[in-house]
Design a protein around this motif. Structure first.
Motif, PDB file in Angstrom:
ATOM      1  N   MET A  46      45.781  52.988  43.980  1.00 23.45           N
ATOM      2  CA  MET A  46      45.495  52.303  42.699  1.00 23.45           C
ATOM      3  C   MET A  46      46.145  50.916  42.702  1.00 23.45           C
ATOM      4  SD  MET A  46      44.259  52.673  39.535  1.00 23.45           S
ATOM      5  CE  MET A  46      44.193  54.382  39.024  1.00 23.45           C
ATOM      6  N   ARG A  47      45.375  49.922  42.277  1.00 24.17           N
ATOM      7  CA  ARG A  47      45.933  48.572  42.127  1.00 24.17           C
ATOM      8  C   ARG A  47      46.121  48.310  40.633  1.00 24.17           C
ATOM      9  NH1 ARG A  47      42.528  48.762  46.523  1.00 24.17           N
ATOM     10  NH2 ARG A  47      42.836  47.276  48.214  1.00 24.17           N
ATOM     11  N   LYS A  48      47.219  47.679  40.285  1.00 27.94           N
ATOM     12  CA  LYS A  48      47.491  47.377  38.867  1.00 27.94           C
ATOM     13  C   LYS A  48      47.174  45.901  38.616  1.00 27.94           C
ATOM     14  CE  LYS A  48      49.673  48.282  34.939  1.00 27.94           C
ATOM     15  NZ  LYS A  48      49.654  49.476  34.138  1.00 27.94           N
ATOM     16  N   ILE A  49      46.532  45.629  37.499  1.00 21.36           N
ATOM     17  CA  ILE A  49      46.241  44.238  37.134  1.00 21.36           C
ATOM     18  C   ILE A  49      46.905  43.945  35.783  1.00 21.36           C
ATOM     19  CG2 ILE A  49      44.447  42.512  36.717  1.00 21.36           C
ATOM     20  CD1 ILE A  49      44.257  43.716  39.521  1.00 21.36           C
ATOM     21  N   LEU A  50      47.598  42.814  35.690  1.00 23.65           N
ATOM     22  CA  LEU A  50      48.175  42.383  34.410  1.00 23.65           C
ATOM     23  C   LEU A  50      47.397  41.164  33.917  1.00 23.65           C
ATOM     24  CD1 LEU A  50      52.005  42.805  35.165  1.00 23.65           C
ATOM     25  CD2 LEU A  50      50.485  44.342  33.884  1.00 23.65           C
ATOM     26  N   VAL A  51      46.877  41.295  32.713  1.00 22.39           N
ATOM     27  CA  VAL A  51      46.121  40.201  32.090  1.00 22.39           C
ATOM     28  C   VAL A  51      47.092  39.550  31.109  1.00 22.39           C
ATOM     29  CG1 VAL A  51      44.074  39.636  30.735  1.00 22.39           C
ATOM     30  CG2 VAL A  51      44.027  41.579  32.311  1.00 22.39           C
ATOM     31  N   ILE A  52      47.592  38.377  31.483  1.00 23.73           N
ATOM     32  CA  ILE A  52      48.744  37.805  30.767  1.00 23.73           C
ATOM     33  C   ILE A  52      48.329  36.554  29.992  1.00 23.73           C
ATOM     34  CG2 ILE A  52      51.079  36.882  31.056  1.00 23.73           C
ATOM     35  CD1 ILE A  52      51.183  38.375  33.785  1.00 23.73           C
ATOM     36  N   GLY A  53      48.441  36.617  28.674  1.00 20.53           N
ATOM     37  CA  GLY A  53      48.165  35.433  27.848  1.00 20.53           C
ATOM     38  C   GLY A  53      49.280  34.419  28.026  1.00 20.53           C
ATOM     39  N   ILE A  54      48.896  33.161  28.293  1.00 18.40           N
ATOM     40  CA  ILE A  54      49.938  32.145  28.577  1.00 18.40           C
ATOM     41  C   ILE A  54      49.968  31.030  27.543  1.00 18.40           C
ATOM     42  CG2 ILE A  54      50.063  32.571  31.053  1.00 18.40           C
ATOM     43  CD1 ILE A  54      48.271  29.994  31.364  1.00 18.40           C
ATOM     44  N   GLY A  55      49.231  31.216  26.418  1.00 18.93           N
ATOM     45  CA  GLY A  55      49.255  30.166  25.403  1.00 18.93           C
ATOM     46  C   GLY A  55      48.290  29.039  25.754  1.00 18.93           C
ATOM     47  N   LEU A  77      44.862  42.089  47.595  1.00 16.23           N
ATOM     48  CA  LEU A  77      45.803  42.943  46.863  1.00 16.23           C
ATOM     49  C   LEU A  77      45.841  44.319  47.534  1.00 16.23           C
ATOM     50  CD1 LEU A  77      47.501  42.705  44.208  1.00 16.23           C
ATOM     51  CD2 LEU A  77      45.581  43.797  43.026  1.00 16.23           C
ATOM     52  N   GLU A  78      47.032  44.666  48.032  1.00 14.49           N
ATOM     53  CA  GLU A  78      47.176  45.985  48.683  1.00 14.49           C
ATOM     54  C   GLU A  78      47.143  47.084  47.626  1.00 14.49           C
ATOM     55  OE1 GLU A  78      47.768  46.612  52.025  1.00 14.49           O
ATOM     56  OE2 GLU A  78      47.415  44.464  52.380  1.00 14.49           O
ATOM     57  N   ASP A  79      46.749  48.258  48.050  1.00 13.85           N
ATOM     58  CA  ASP A  79      46.858  49.428  47.173  1.00 13.85           C
ATOM     59  C   ASP A  79      48.339  49.571  46.762  1.00 13.85           C
ATOM     60  OD1 ASP A  79      45.694  51.503  45.838  1.00 13.85           O
ATOM     61  OD2 ASP A  79      46.021  52.944  47.447  1.00 13.85           O
ATOM     62  N   GLY A  80      48.609  49.788  45.492  1.00 13.88           N
ATOM     63  CA  GLY A  80      49.999  49.921  45.014  1.00 13.88           C
ATOM     64  C   GLY A  80      50.609  48.609  44.547  1.00 13.88           C
ATOM     65  N   GLU A  81      49.930  47.475  44.840  1.00 13.02           N
ATOM     66  CA  GLU A  81      50.459  46.178  44.383  1.00 13.02           C
ATOM     67  C   GLU A  81      49.922  45.839  42.978  1.00 13.02           C
ATOM     68  OE1 GLU A  81      51.709  43.202  47.887  1.00 13.02           O
ATOM     69  OE2 GLU A  81      49.544  43.321  47.596  1.00 13.02           O
ATOM     70  N   THR A  82      50.513  44.779  42.413  1.00 18.83           N
ATOM     71  CA  THR A  82      50.121  44.316  41.072  1.00 18.83           C
ATOM     72  C   THR A  82      49.543  42.909  41.157  1.00 18.83           C
ATOM     73  OG1 THR A  82      51.845  45.655  40.050  1.00 18.83           O
ATOM     74  CG2 THR A  82      50.997  43.832  38.738  1.00 18.83           C
ATOM     75  N   GLY A  83      48.353  42.750  40.601  1.00 21.36           N
ATOM     76  CA  GLY A  83      47.723  41.428  40.533  1.00 21.36           C
ATOM     77  C   GLY A  83      47.843  40.869  39.133  1.00 21.36           C
ATOM     78  N   GLY A  84      47.795  39.550  38.994  1.00 18.89           N
ATOM     79  CA  GLY A  84      47.925  38.942  37.665  1.00 18.89           C
ATOM     80  C   GLY A  84      46.900  37.862  37.410  1.00 18.89           C
ATOM     81  N   PHE A  85      46.352  37.869  36.185  1.00 17.18           N
ATOM     82  CA  PHE A  85      45.518  36.752  35.713  1.00 17.18           C
ATOM     83  C   PHE A  85      46.285  36.070  34.587  1.00 17.18           C
ATOM     84  CE2 PHE A  85      42.315  39.531  37.560  1.00 17.18           C
ATOM     85  CZ  PHE A  85      41.489  38.637  38.237  1.00 17.18           C
ATOM     86  N   LEU A  86      46.495  34.771  34.706  1.00 16.98           N
ATOM     87  CA  LEU A  86      47.168  34.011  33.646  1.00 16.98           C
ATOM     88  C   LEU A  86      46.067  33.462  32.747  1.00 16.98           C
ATOM     89  CD1 LEU A  86      49.772  32.144  35.898  1.00 16.98           C
ATOM     90  CD2 LEU A  86      50.126  34.216  34.534  1.00 16.98           C
TER      91      LEU A  86
END
Ligand SMILES: C[S@@+](CC[C@H](N)C(=O)[O-])C[C@H]1O[C@@H](n2cnc3c(N)ncnc32)[C@H](O)[C@@H]1O
Length: 251
Positions: free
Chosen positions: A1-10, A99-108
């Motif tokens: 499973m890959r984790k994705i963080l959708v991060i609001g940056i203002g 993105l490797e399995d087990g890693e976390t990706g981010g969208f700013l």
């Protein structure tokens, strides 16, 4: 499973990012940064500056990507749907390649991810597609609407009344009847210039929260031409335009 963080940056000011967002950024292994075109290039530079400022010496990786363009010749809803499918396919490819399995990706995500942004919708579709196993969380951000009202030192609503948030495309069709406060985003057609200005005030802001911020306010009939002129000049100078405004019915 890959984790994705959708991060609001203002909306652009490096201080208008929450402590929760900075914490989330610390958990990211790979940031996916859109970068094509003058607008995207400048917004990418702001994102990189935020990473440098908030994650100094961070061990994260960054991967730039080109967001496919929407085919404007197709009717709007069908065009957006096909466009989102294309972006979803691009995300899948990014996740598989970077993105490797087990890693976390981010969208700013600019402003707040829940308003006039489709990252959440597209990630939902990618998850449903099932080719890459992902889960995601959303971290809220300050929206450009909040910077607009703060910069003009006005409340968003009038007492006891509704607020409507709409797009320039919808405003060009009709001024909403219900709400006396109407926020307009994504206005590539300067729709404020085509509504009947009688009884309307406008609070307009461009490049809100950035060093290029421009503010103009007043009765729409009196400031409309000034906004059109200033907007065209700024667009020419910078090569792109980001503006948001509030139309308020007087009385
Ligand atoms: C794709 S939407 C993203 C909105 C974003 N999620 C938010 O919370 O503000 C882009 C539109 O948001 C508005 N916008 C975003 N950032 C802005 C800024 N710094 N200044 C003025 N308008 C901005 C503009 O109306 C622009 O066309």
């Amino acid at each position: 499973m890959r984790k994705i963080l959708v991060i609001g940056i203002g909306p652009g000011h490096p201080d208008q990012i929450t402590l929760q967002a900075v914490d989330a950024m610390r958990a990211v292994d790979v940031f996916f940064i859109p970068g094509k075109g003058e607008e995207k290039a400048e917004l990418a530079a702001i994102r990189h500056a935020m990473l440098a400022r908030h994650l100094p010496g961070g061990r994260h990786r960054t991967v730039g990507f080109d967001v496919p363009a929407r085919d404007a010749s197709v009717p709007y809803r069908a065009g957006v749907s096909a466009w989102h499918d294309e972006i979803g396919a691009a995300y899948e490819q990014l996740f598989l390649e970077h993105l490797e399995d087990g890693e976390t990706g981010g969208f700013l995500v600019w402003g707040d991810p829940s308003i006039y942004d489709s990252t959440i919708r597209i990630l939902d579709a990618v998850r449903a597609h099932g080719v890459v196993r992902i889960d995601y969380d959303v971290i809220p951000g300050v929206t450009s609407i909040q910077q607009l009202t703060a910069a003009h030192r006005i409340p968003l609503n009038t007492i006891g009344n509704a607020v409507q948030v709409t797009s320039g495309r919808r405003l060009a069709e009709q001024l909403p009847a219900e709400a006396d406060s109407v926020v307009v985003m994504l206005d590539g057609v300067t729709a404020f210039a085509s509504v009947d200005p009688a009884g309307l005030d406008i609070f307009w802001g461009a490049y809100l929260g950035t060093p290029d911020e421009i503010l103009i306010a007043g009765p729409l009939s009196e400031v409309k031409d000034e906004i059109l002129r200033v907007r065209a000049e700024a667009r020419e100078r910078k090569g792109w335009m980001f503006d948001t405004y509030l139309l308020r019915k007087r009385g």
